[in-house]
Design an enzyme around this catalytic site. Structure first.
Site: not given
Ligand code: S3P
Length: 434
Positions: A171, A319
């Site tokens: 992340s 994404d």
């Protein structure tokens, strides 16, 4: 959250053709404001993404006494130096922006004042333990709902000590939160991740003169060194380009040139996946701008086939999965997505949202798994009424699916698109041949 729902109907298209430049990269725009604010001297930012998420970051810094000018073209940040931020007089509202709240939690942990971060109804449901826990280990005192795991978060910063953190997830938000805290910590702050997430923070820290080392899956920041203001030209956002890539690939007879797209290798998973599906995408005029690789993308409609997606490519395309799901829905054969559990904690649960919406518009068999989904492609989609779940990327993906439906697609609320891609519908309309 937006007060007023904004429904839209998107019609099928005969082709997608022409040229376009898409707006600036969201991740890089956030970081340019943050580092510009902490630097000494002035930073000038062009092609800044004028999306709501980035305005949330801008507002937070203004509330901490950072002068930021915006003439509609260039953003000028008058940096206050590492220790120049002032205690904000009110709660800082991060809106829908996960990047704002998680990176700011790290940054504010290093300040010798009190602050509170909150966000909209979606952000307040998203997991914050992933940043709160390692920051607490560095010495930050952070309280929040759900035992400190949900916003609002109240931060009493100061007196941090560097840690060696092995992040269980890839992340960039976790990594960047610790890097920002690391600027204020004594000793070294090291973050290692299971596979490399987007490295815009590493590149921009280097660009601004921070004291840092990189290894293949890790970064080490040494605190205390002042940053210097810079000129930054933000490349176009590949996450926004992804909707147009998929549109041009799936609508027959299409050809599109997408100019000035950031092609940082930690972000180009979507190109690799679409090319593996048989997509005709060419990178032209590759160059470097403000420490980031940039290219023009030429894309032509292609007969796509199903693929297996998993492993290291997942964080490099995290994404873009809603758009990739649309490509898979009209590809020949089966697409299997795995290792993508993170999709369940994005702006909405993107696995559940895409499965439900694709079923509504007449896709083939779709099976959800815990960490992904299995999509059987069909020749064409029918259309119908879908919901965005307040998630910009769900709304834009379904708008792209509509181009290859036999009937129109009605989306209940697309106000959320403004968080990352203001002007999306004008651009989609401009390149769609009807
Ligand atoms: C971002 C990191 C990613 C991404 C998000 C932007 C960033 O989130 O999904 O849209 O700017 O650092 P995670 O760090 O949760 O993977």
């Amino acid at each position: 959250m937006h007060e007023q729902a904004q429904p839209i109907s998107v019609l099928p298209a005969r082709a997608v053709r022409g040229e376009l430049a898409i707006p600036g990269d969201k991740s890089i725009s956030h970081r340019s404001i943050m580092l510009g604010a902490l630097a000494q001297g002035t930073s000038r930012i062009t092609n800044f993404l004028r999306g709501e998420d980035n305005f949330s970051t801008m507002k937070a810094f203004r509330a901490m006494g950072v002068p930021i000018e915006d003439d509609g073209q260039t953003i000028i940040v008058h940096g206050v130096g590492l220790h120049g931020l002032k205690e904000p007089g009110d709660v800082l509202d991060c809106g829908n922006s996960g990047t704002t709240i998680r990176l700011m939690t790290g940054l504010l942990s290093g300040q010798s004042f009190f602050s509170v971060l909150t966000g909209d109804q979606y952000l307040r449901k998203r997991p914050m333990k992933r940043v709160v826990e390692p920051l607490a280990r560095m010495g930050a005192r952070i309280a929040g709902r759900g035992g400190g795991t949900l916003a609002p978060l109240a931060i009493t910063g100061g007196n941090l000590t560097g840690i060696d953190y092995q992040s269980p997830i890839a992340s960039a938000q976790v990594k960047s939160a610790l890097m920002l805290a690391g600027l204020y910590a004594s000793g070294e702050t090291r973050v290692t991740e299971p596979s490399l997430s987007r490295d815009h923070s590493e590149r921009m820290f280097t660009f601004f003169g921070a004291d840092l080392d990189r290894s293949s899956h890790g970064v080490t920041v040494r605190g205390g060194r002042e940053l210097q203001g810079q000129e930054i030209c933000v490349p176009g956002d590949i996450s926004s380009a992804a909707f147009f890539l998929v549109a041009a690939l799936i609508v027959p007879g299409s050809e599109l040139l997408i100019r000035n797209v950031g092609v940082n290798p930690t972000r180009t998973g979507v190109i690799d996946i679409l090319q593996a599906m048989g997509g005709d995408i060419t990178l032209q005029d590759q160059r470097e701008v403000s420490g980031e690789p940039v290219a023009d993308l030429l894309v032509r409609s292609s007969r796509l086939k199903g693929v297996e997606i998993g492993g290291d490519v997942v964080p490099r395309a995290i994404d873009e999965f809603p758009a990739i799901c649309v490509a898979a829905a009209v590809a020949e054969g089966t697409t299997t997505i795995k290792d993508a559990k993170e999709l369940r904690v994005k702006e909405t649960d993107r696995i559940a949202a895409m499965a439900a919406n694709l079923r509504i518009v007449g896709a083939g068999q779709i099976d959800e798994t815990e960490d992904g989904m299995i999509i059987q492609g069909v020749e064409s989609l029918s259309g119908g009424s879908v919901t965005s779940y307040g998630d910009h990327r769900i709304a834009m993906s379904l708008s792209v699916a509509a181009l290859v439906c036999r009937h129109q697609v009605e989306i209940d609320d697309v106000a959320c698109v403004a968080t990352s891609f203001p002007g999306f519908y004008e651009l989609l309309d401009r390149v769609s041949v009807r």
